[in-house]
Design a protein around this motif. Structure first.
Motif, PDB file in Angstrom:
ATOM      1  N   MET A  56       1.091  -1.630   0.206  1.00  0.00           N
ATOM      2  CA  MET A  56      -0.181   0.367  -0.153  1.00  0.00           C
ATOM      3  C   MET A  56       0.798   0.905  -0.268  1.00  0.00           C
ATOM      4  N   GLU A  57       1.734   1.032   0.672  1.00  0.00           N
ATOM      5  CA  GLU A  57       2.805   2.711   0.807  1.00  0.00           C
ATOM      6  C   GLU A  57       3.031   2.728  -0.540  1.00  0.00           C
ATOM      7  N   ARG A  58       3.906   0.962  -1.498  1.00  0.00           N
ATOM      8  CA  ARG A  58       4.455   1.808  -2.282  1.00  0.00           C
ATOM      9  C   ARG A  58       3.256   2.418  -3.200  1.00  0.00           C
ATOM     10  N   GLY A  59       1.712   2.124  -3.501  1.00  0.00           N
ATOM     11  CA  GLY A  59       1.403   2.531  -4.168  1.00  0.00           C
ATOM     12  C   GLY A  59       0.640   3.794  -3.448  1.00  0.00           C
ATOM     13  N   TRP A  60       0.384   4.145  -2.600  1.00  0.00           N
ATOM     14  CA  TRP A  60       0.411   5.587  -1.994  1.00  0.00           C
ATOM     15  C   TRP A  60       1.474   6.424  -2.984  1.00  0.00           C
ATOM     16  N   GLN A  61       2.618   6.415  -2.679  1.00  0.00           N
ATOM     17  CA  GLN A  61       4.056   7.037  -2.989  1.00  0.00           C
ATOM     18  C   GLN A  61       3.885   7.755  -4.878  1.00  0.00           C
ATOM     19  N   CYS A  62       3.473   6.369  -5.912  1.00  0.00           N
ATOM     20  CA  CYS A  62       3.277   6.836  -6.807  1.00  0.00           C
ATOM     21  C   CYS A  62       2.380   7.438  -7.116  1.00  0.00           C
ATOM     22  N   LEU A  63       0.720   7.369  -6.677  1.00  0.00           N
ATOM     23  CA  LEU A  63      -0.467   8.872  -6.612  1.00  0.00           C
ATOM     24  C   LEU A  63      -0.279   9.655  -5.876  1.00  0.00           C
ATOM     25  N   ALA A  64       0.757   8.980  -5.117  1.00  0.00           N
ATOM     26  CA  ALA A  64       1.117  11.469  -4.839  1.00  0.00           C
ATOM     27  C   ALA A  64       1.892  12.247  -6.222  1.00  0.00           C
ATOM     28  N   ARG A  65       2.884  11.099  -6.573  1.00  0.00           N
ATOM     29  CA  ARG A  65       3.652  11.878  -7.865  1.00  0.00           C
ATOM     30  C   ARG A  65       2.632  12.010  -8.478  1.00  0.00           C
ATOM     31  N   PHE A  66       1.799  10.623  -9.545  1.00  0.00           N
ATOM     32  CA  PHE A  66       0.930  10.969 -10.500  1.00  0.00           C
ATOM     33  C   PHE A  66       0.016  12.112  -9.915  1.00  0.00           C
ATOM     34  N   GLY A  67      -0.146  12.181  -8.798  1.00  0.00           N
ATOM     35  CA  GLY A  67      -1.376  14.030  -7.807  1.00  0.00           C
ATOM     36  C   GLY A  67      -0.283  15.248  -8.357  1.00  0.00           C
ATOM     37  N   GLU A  68       0.042  14.787  -7.566  1.00  0.00           N
ATOM     38  CA  GLU A  68       1.040  16.354  -8.344  1.00  0.00           C
ATOM     39  C   GLU A  68       1.159  16.853  -9.258  1.00  0.00           C
TER      40      GLU A  68
END
Length: 502
Positions: A56-68
C-alpha cells in the motif's frame, strides 16, 4: 471538450501504475506525457486477500507523484481505474481512502467485464474502422486476463479470468525458479481456468488477434530483438523457443536476454505460461501487438461522454436503452417523468450541479420501474439490484451506485437512505427530491401542468413549491401527495414547503 484540452487516464494495475496524459484534437487524442512505475501491488496480496502495508505504501507514494502532475485537472477530465488486485483486496477501502486524497481524483474499482470493454475500446481505437471485421483481443495483466471478441469497434463477447503474470509467477515460479515442471503445471492450471468460458468465442474467426498491455509487449520485444519474430508480432513457434530459453536459464537471475527489462524479469515466467496456454487453447497461430489498452479505452470514454446525446456516442446511453428493452415496464411513463424531473431541475438552477448530475437523474427516471419485471412487490428494491449488480457497460461503480440508490429511494419512506442523506446530503438529496416530485406529479400517468407550479432554488436543506389555487383544486390528489411528500422529508431534516397562491 475543446481542442487542445488535456485529458488523463490512470491505470492502477496489479504490476504497474500508469498515467497517460493526452492532448485532445476533435475526436482524437495525442499522448503528451506517459508515466509508469512498477508498484507490483498484486504481489502484496496475501492468501487471505489483504494488501500488505508495504504494498500500500508503494502505491500511495506513486499516486502522490501522479497527483502532483494532475493538480490542475478538472475531475471530468480524469479517469482513474483500479483492476483485479483491488477487486480482490479485502482492505481496499483503507488503501483507496488515502490513495484518492493523494491523487486528488476519485479512483473507481471496475468490474472484469468493464475492464474488458475498455480494453477492446482502447485497442480498436488504433485500428481501421472496418465495421464487418471480427477481432479478438487478449490482455494479460498482473492478476487478471481478459479475452474480448468484437466486430469493428463493437465488442460482442468478453470474459475476465483471475490469472495474471504476477499471480502465476508467485504460484508456479516461486523464488524465481524457471523449470519445465513449473511451466507444465502453470499451463495446465491456466487451461483449466480458461476452459469454462471458451464456448463464448468458439464461433468467431481467429484471423485478427491482437495482444495488449505489459506481458504482450514484453514478449514481442524479446522475440523481435532475438530475430525470432517480426516486430510487434508473437507466433506460437517463437513463443515455444522463448519458453525453452527460460527453462534453460533455470532462474530469473540467469536471464540475459535482449529486450527483457529488469521490471519484467520477475513475472516473465507467469506471463509466458499464460500466453502459451491461451494461444494453444484458442488455436491462435499469430497475434499482433496493439498500441492501445485500458488507458486509451478510458480516454475514448471521456471524449464520448461529452458528445451530444443525439449522436448516441455515450455507451451509457446504449446501456440504458438495453436495460429498458430487457426490463422496461412503461417506457412512456419513464420518459414523462424524466422530462418532468428535467424541468424541475432546470427551474432550480443549481449553481453546483453539472450536466452529469442531470444525466444521472434522467437515467434514474427512465429506469425507475424496471424492477417490476421481477415483481411489483418491492420493485424499487429489485430495480436497484439490477443497476448495482447487472451488466451496465460504460457506468462507473459510483455512477451505478448513485442511480441504484435513486431508484431505491424513489418511493416509500426515506429511512432506508437515512445514513446517506445525513452523511452526504448535497446533490444526491436534491436528485432524489426532484425524482420523487416528478413521479408524484405524473402519478396519473399523464403529463402534468407544469406551468401552474413554480420552484425556488433549494438552499440550506430547504425548498419551496408554489402552486396556484386553481391547480390545487383541479388536481386534489397531486396536491395531497405534495403535502405528504413534505412530511416525508421533514423526518430527515429537510424543509419542503408547499404554498398555494390565489
Amino acid at each position: 471538450m475543446k481542442d487542445g484540452e488535456l485529458i488523463a487516464a490512470v491505470d492502477l494495475g496489479s504490476n504497474s501504475f500508469r498515467l497517460e496524459i493526452s492532448n485532445l484534437h476533435g475526436d482524437h487524442f495525442q499522448r503528451v506525457e506517459y508515466l509508469k512505475e512498477t508498484v507490483r501491488q498484486g504481489g502484496g496480496l496475501d492468501a487471505d486477500g489483504y494488501l500488505s502495508q508495504e504494498s500500500m505504501e508503494r502505491g500511495w507514494q506513486c499516486l502522490a507523484r501522479f497527483g502532483e502532475r494532475l493538480q490542475n485537472f478538472h475531475p471530468s477530465r480524469v479517469r482513474a481505474l483500479a483492476t483485479q488486485t483491488l477487486r480482490e483486496a479485502r482492505n481496499r477501502k483503507q488503501f483507496l481512502e488515502q490513495a484518492q486524497q493523494l491523487l486528488g481524483h476519485p479512483i473507481e474499482v471496475i468490474s472484469g467485464q468493464e475492464e474488458a470493454r475498455l480494453i477492446y475500446q482502447g485497442v480498436t481505437y488504433y485500428l481501421p474502422l472496418n465495421p464487418d471485421e471480427y477481432r479478438m483481443v487478449i490482455d494479460i495483466g498482473g492478476r487478471s486476463t481478459e479475452i474480448i471478441v468484437g466486430q469493428g469497434q463493437a465488442p460482442l463477447e468478453a470474459a475476465s479470468f483471475a490469472l495474471g503474470s504476477v499471480s502465476w509467477s508467485q504460484r508456479f515460479f516461486g523464488e524465481g525458479r524457471l523449470t519445465a515442471k513449473g511451466f507444465t503445471k502453470a499451463e495446465v492450471a491456466a487451461k483449466a481456468l480458461l476452459q469454462e468460458r471458451l464456448g463464448l468465442f468458439a464461433q468467431f474467426p481467429r484471423e485478427n488477434v491482437f495482444g495488449a498491455s505489459g506481458t504482450m509487449n514484453a514478449v514481442a520485444q524479446i522475440l523481435c530483438q532475438q530475430g525470432l519474430a517480426e516486430p510487434n508480432t508473437i507466433t506460437r513457434k517463437a513463443l515455444a523457443q522463448l519458453k525453452a530459453q527460460l527453462i534453460s536459464a533455470q532462474h530469473i537471475d540467469n536471464l540475459s536476454m535482449e529486450g527483457l527489462r529488469d521490471d519484467r524479469r520477475p513475472v516473465i515466467g507467469g506471463g509466458v505460461s499464460i500466453l502459451t496456454a491461451l494461444m494453444e487453447i484458442l488455436d491462435v497461430a499469430t497475434l499482433h501487438i496493439s498500441d492501445g489498452a485500458l488507458r486509451q479505452g478510458a480516454l475514448v470514454d471521456l471524449i464520448q461522454r461529452e458528445k451530444p446525446h443525439n449522436e448516441q456516442s455515450d455507451i451509457r446511453q446504449k446501456t440504458v436503452q438495453s436495460l429498458l428493452q430487457r426490463f422496461g415496464y412503461d417506457r412512456l411513463q419513464g420518459e414523462r417523468i424524466a422530462s418532468t424531473a428535467t424541468h424541475i431541475w432546470q427551474e432550480w438552477n443549481l449553481p453546483q450541479a453539472s450536466h452529469e448530475d442531470l444525466q444521472q437523474l434522467q437515467w434514474a427516471a427512465l429506469l425507475h420501474e424496471i424492477g417490476i419485471s421481477i415483481a411489483y412487490e418491492r420493485y424499487h428494491h429489485h430495480g436497484a439490484y439490477i443497476l448495482e449488480y447487472g451488466d451496465c457497460p460504460g457506468f462507473l461503480p459510483s455512477e451505478r451506485d448513485n442511480i441504484a440508490q435513486l431508484i431505491l429511494g424513489h418511493r416509500g419512506k426515506l429511512k432506508k437512505l437515512q445514513d446517506r442523506l445525513q452523511n452526504h446530503p448535497g446533490l444526491f438529496e436534491l436528485q432524489l427530491l426532484c425524482l420523487r416530485l416528478a413521479i408524484l406529479l405524473c402519478t396519473a400517468r399523464n403529463d402534468p401542468e407544469l406551468q401552474a407550479l413554480q420552484w425556488s432554488t433549494p438552499k440550506n436543506r430547504s425548498a419551496r413549491a408554489t402552486v396556484s389555487e386553481a391547480w390545487s383544486q383541479a388536481y386534489p390528489q397531486s396536491y395531497y401527495l405534495l403535502q405528504e411528500e413534505a412530511c416525508v422529508w421533514e423526518k430527515v431534516g429537510f424543509d419542503l414547503k408547499v404554498v398555494v397562491q390565489g
